[in-house]
Design a protein around this motif. Structure first.
Motif, PDB file in Angstrom:
ATOM      1  N   ALA A  33      30.157  57.767  48.049  1.00 50.27           N
ATOM      2  CA  ALA A  33      30.973  56.924  48.391  1.00 50.27           C
ATOM      3  C   ALA A  33      30.499  55.313  48.539  1.00 50.27           C
ATOM      4  O   ALA A  33      31.059  54.343  48.409  1.00 50.27           O
ATOM      5  CB  ALA A  33      32.040  57.178  49.647  1.00 50.27           C
ATOM      6  N   LEU A  34      29.102  55.367  49.462  1.00 45.87           N
ATOM      7  CA  LEU A  34      28.678  54.256  49.579  1.00 45.87           C
ATOM      8  C   LEU A  34      27.984  53.524  48.199  1.00 45.87           C
ATOM      9  O   LEU A  34      28.188  52.314  48.105  1.00 45.87           O
ATOM     10  CB  LEU A  34      27.415  54.565  50.390  1.00 45.87           C
ATOM     11  CG  LEU A  34      27.529  55.065  51.843  1.00 45.87           C
ATOM     12  CD1 LEU A  34      26.412  55.424  52.373  1.00 45.87           C
ATOM     13  CD2 LEU A  34      28.325  54.038  52.454  1.00 45.87           C
ATOM     14  N   ARG A  35      27.666  54.355  47.320  1.00 45.02           N
ATOM     15  CA  ARG A  35      27.137  53.716  45.972  1.00 45.02           C
ATOM     16  C   ARG A  35      28.340  53.422  45.130  1.00 45.02           C
ATOM     17  O   ARG A  35      28.036  52.392  44.558  1.00 45.02           O
ATOM     18  CB  ARG A  35      26.510  55.137  45.184  1.00 45.02           C
ATOM     19  CG  ARG A  35      25.812  54.484  43.908  1.00 45.02           C
ATOM     20  CD  ARG A  35      25.092  55.321  42.922  1.00 45.02           C
ATOM     21  NE  ARG A  35      26.223  56.132  42.567  1.00 45.02           N
ATOM     22  CZ  ARG A  35      26.684  57.636  42.745  1.00 45.02           C
ATOM     23  NH1 ARG A  35      25.733  58.289  43.674  1.00 45.02           N
ATOM     24  NH2 ARG A  35      27.635  58.232  42.282  1.00 45.02           N
ATOM     25  N   ALA A  36      29.465  54.251  45.206  1.00 38.52           N
ATOM     26  CA  ALA A  36      30.743  53.865  44.449  1.00 38.52           C
ATOM     27  C   ALA A  36      31.137  52.562  44.873  1.00 38.52           C
ATOM     28  O   ALA A  36      31.639  51.595  44.201  1.00 38.52           O
ATOM     29  CB  ALA A  36      31.695  54.731  44.332  1.00 38.52           C
ATOM     30  N   ALA A  37      31.025  52.331  46.392  1.00 37.54           N
ATOM     31  CA  ALA A  37      31.578  50.994  46.734  1.00 37.54           C
ATOM     32  C   ALA A  37      30.619  49.709  46.459  1.00 37.54           C
ATOM     33  O   ALA A  37      31.106  48.760  46.081  1.00 37.54           O
ATOM     34  CB  ALA A  37      31.863  51.160  48.162  1.00 37.54           C
ATOM     35  N   LEU A 161      35.172  57.704  56.319  1.00 36.30           N
ATOM     36  CA  LEU A 161      33.923  57.171  57.278  1.00 36.30           C
ATOM     37  C   LEU A 161      32.757  56.227  56.490  1.00 36.30           C
ATOM     38  O   LEU A 161      32.460  55.189  56.913  1.00 36.30           O
ATOM     39  CB  LEU A 161      32.834  58.438  57.376  1.00 36.30           C
ATOM     40  CG  LEU A 161      33.629  59.322  58.130  1.00 36.30           C
ATOM     41  CD1 LEU A 161      32.383  60.835  58.470  1.00 36.30           C
ATOM     42  CD2 LEU A 161      33.760  58.876  59.878  1.00 36.30           C
ATOM     43  N   ALA A 162      32.723  56.543  55.039  1.00 36.40           N
ATOM     44  CA  ALA A 162      31.789  55.527  54.179  1.00 36.40           C
ATOM     45  C   ALA A 162      32.134  54.112  54.244  1.00 36.40           C
ATOM     46  O   ALA A 162      31.428  53.247  54.274  1.00 36.40           O
ATOM     47  CB  ALA A 162      31.855  56.297  52.942  1.00 36.40           C
ATOM     48  N   GLY A 163      33.507  53.799  54.213  1.00 35.98           N
ATOM     49  CA  GLY A 163      33.995  52.503  53.923  1.00 35.98           C
ATOM     50  C   GLY A 163      33.483  51.438  54.890  1.00 35.98           C
ATOM     51  O   GLY A 163      32.990  50.331  54.648  1.00 35.98           O
TER      52      GLY A 163
END
Length: 422
Positions: A33-37, A161-163
């Motif tokens: 999710a970190l990478r996708a954002a 959480l990642a956002g």
């Protein structure tokens, strides 16, 4: 393998390896999710050409169409645990090198495209192997609860959480989300490598057996099982609908509802919250109704939610619709994956799952194109109404199965061996 009884629901025990697999899956999804954002933000810094930026996202779909079936066949040939940790090691090193390139100022669009394509190509093997591995860790009666816990944990880590971490990491440097993602891959690889399970016994492959022949065997198994065939077709229709909705949702919120960026963020948060809630009830709904009826319930509620979003021009209707859409999407996913695991022969889970996923995943890019056309032709609420029609067709297709929950071995459909669906 071990399981426990909790309020009448058979659930996997955290010991025996499931806890480590769950932790690995959640940690890895957090990094994803970190990478996708961060990837689109980096792409926008490198180019202002919309088609080029969109191509970075497209690279997340193309490998599934090209290599999904091969990944499933390979997953059935190899030790799935070893395949998973080896893939995560490679992915961790790839992202670490990319983070280094970003930190040194050498990032480029071609490098982004290569990274996105490579990671998804490796994912075709990892995802099929992980789905095939789970029945080796938990009792068949606990598969529904195990899938619910895995998917809910991943949604919580990736969706909520990642956002907030992405802006914090970006204050350190554009490379930090990618460095963190590399760390999560390596940690997940260590956790999976520590699992001590016996690989499933497989009959020796016939002399001269090829990947092509084994892929064909998986496709035929999926086609001949009428429950899985109908579920796959219904999932394809739903993915077309979701592709249409998600591709144009920002326009729906900011232009049709005039809710701005805050409204879009609230809609996505509502969807994530609904998904987590759905994870807690997915198995209970299946126990009360049966797995195929659970899919019917989920599809019917999602159809109503999309109609609400497409006809009521209020932010409150959007938030309620996204909440219900997310919760029932989780109910659908949990029961769909469990059906595949329970109805596939033990030695063919990877191939059946890959055939299912390749067919159904192809709907997302098609839906994105149809969503854009619907928004231009019928208005910005058109994609939501198109999605509602597709979900209604999916529900109709599932009704044609006949018996909502036939046994895994049905005398009239030649389905695969296994235990009756709970």
């Amino acid at each position: 393998m071990a399981s426990v009884e909790t309020a009448g629901v058979r659930a996997p025990a955290w010991r025996g390896g499931f806890g480590r697999l769950w932790t690995a899956a959640v940690v890895s999804r957090f990094g994803d999710a970190l990478r996708a954002a961060a990837l689109p933000l980096l792409a926008v810094r490198l180019t202002d050409e919309p088609l080029v930026v969109a191509s970075v996202t497209a690279c997340g779909y193309v490998p599934w169409l090209l290599f999904g079936l091969i990944g499933g066949a390979v997953a059935d040939r190899v030790d799935q645990r070893r395949a998973m940790w080896a893939v995560d090691m490679v992915r961790g090193l790839l992202v670490a090198f990319f983070a280094l390139a970003v930190g040194l100022g050498h990032a480029s669009i071609p490098l982004l495209l290569v990274l996105a394509f490579s990671l998804t190509t490796l994912q075709t093997l990892f995802d099929n192997a992980s789905t095939a591995l789970l029945p080796s860790l938990v009792d068949r009666e606990a598969l529904g609860s195990a899938n619910a816990r895995l998917l809910t944990g991943q949604q919580f880590a990736g969706g909520l959480l990642a956002g907030p971490f992405v802006p914090l990491l970006l204050t350190v440097g554009a490379f930090m989300p990618f460095a963190a993602d590399a760390g999560t891959y390596l940690l997940a690889a260590a956790l999976v490598a520590s699992l001590r399970i016996r690989p499933p016994e497989r009959e020796p492959r016939p002399a001269g057996s090829t990947l092509r022949a084994e892929i064909g065997e998986g496709l035929r198994t999926l086609w001949h099982d009428r429950v899985l065939r109908a579920t796959c077709g219904a999932t394809l229709l739903c993915n077309i609908g979701m592709g249409a909705l998600i591709a144009t949702l920002v326009l729906h919120v900011t232009h049709w509802l005039h809710a701005g960026n805050a409204g879009y963020a609230a809609a996505m948060t509502s969807y994530s919250g609904g998904s987590i809630a759905g994870g807690f009830v997915a198995q209970r709904i299946a126990l009360r109704t049966g797995r195929v009826r659970a899919l019917l319930v989920a599809g019917a509620v999602q159809t109503s939610s999309l109609l609400l979003m497409g006809t009521v021009r209020e932010v409150s209707a959007l938030l309620v619709g996204m909440l219900l859409l997310g919760s029932m999407n989780m109910v659908w996913n949990v029961n769909q994956v469990t059906l595949m695991q329970q109805r596939s022969p033990e030695a063919m889970v990877g191939r059946v799952v890959s055939a299912f996923r390749t067919a159904s995943t192809s709907g997302a890019p098609l839906g994105a194109v149809l969503g854009g056309a619907a928004a231009r032709t019928y208005g910005l609420n058109g994609p939501a109404l198109l999605a509602a029609a597709l979900f209604a067709l999916a529900v109709t297709l599932l009704i044609t199965v006949g018996k909502p929950d036939v046994p895994v071995v049905a005398p009239d459909d030649g389905a695969t061996t296994g235990q009756p669906t709970p």
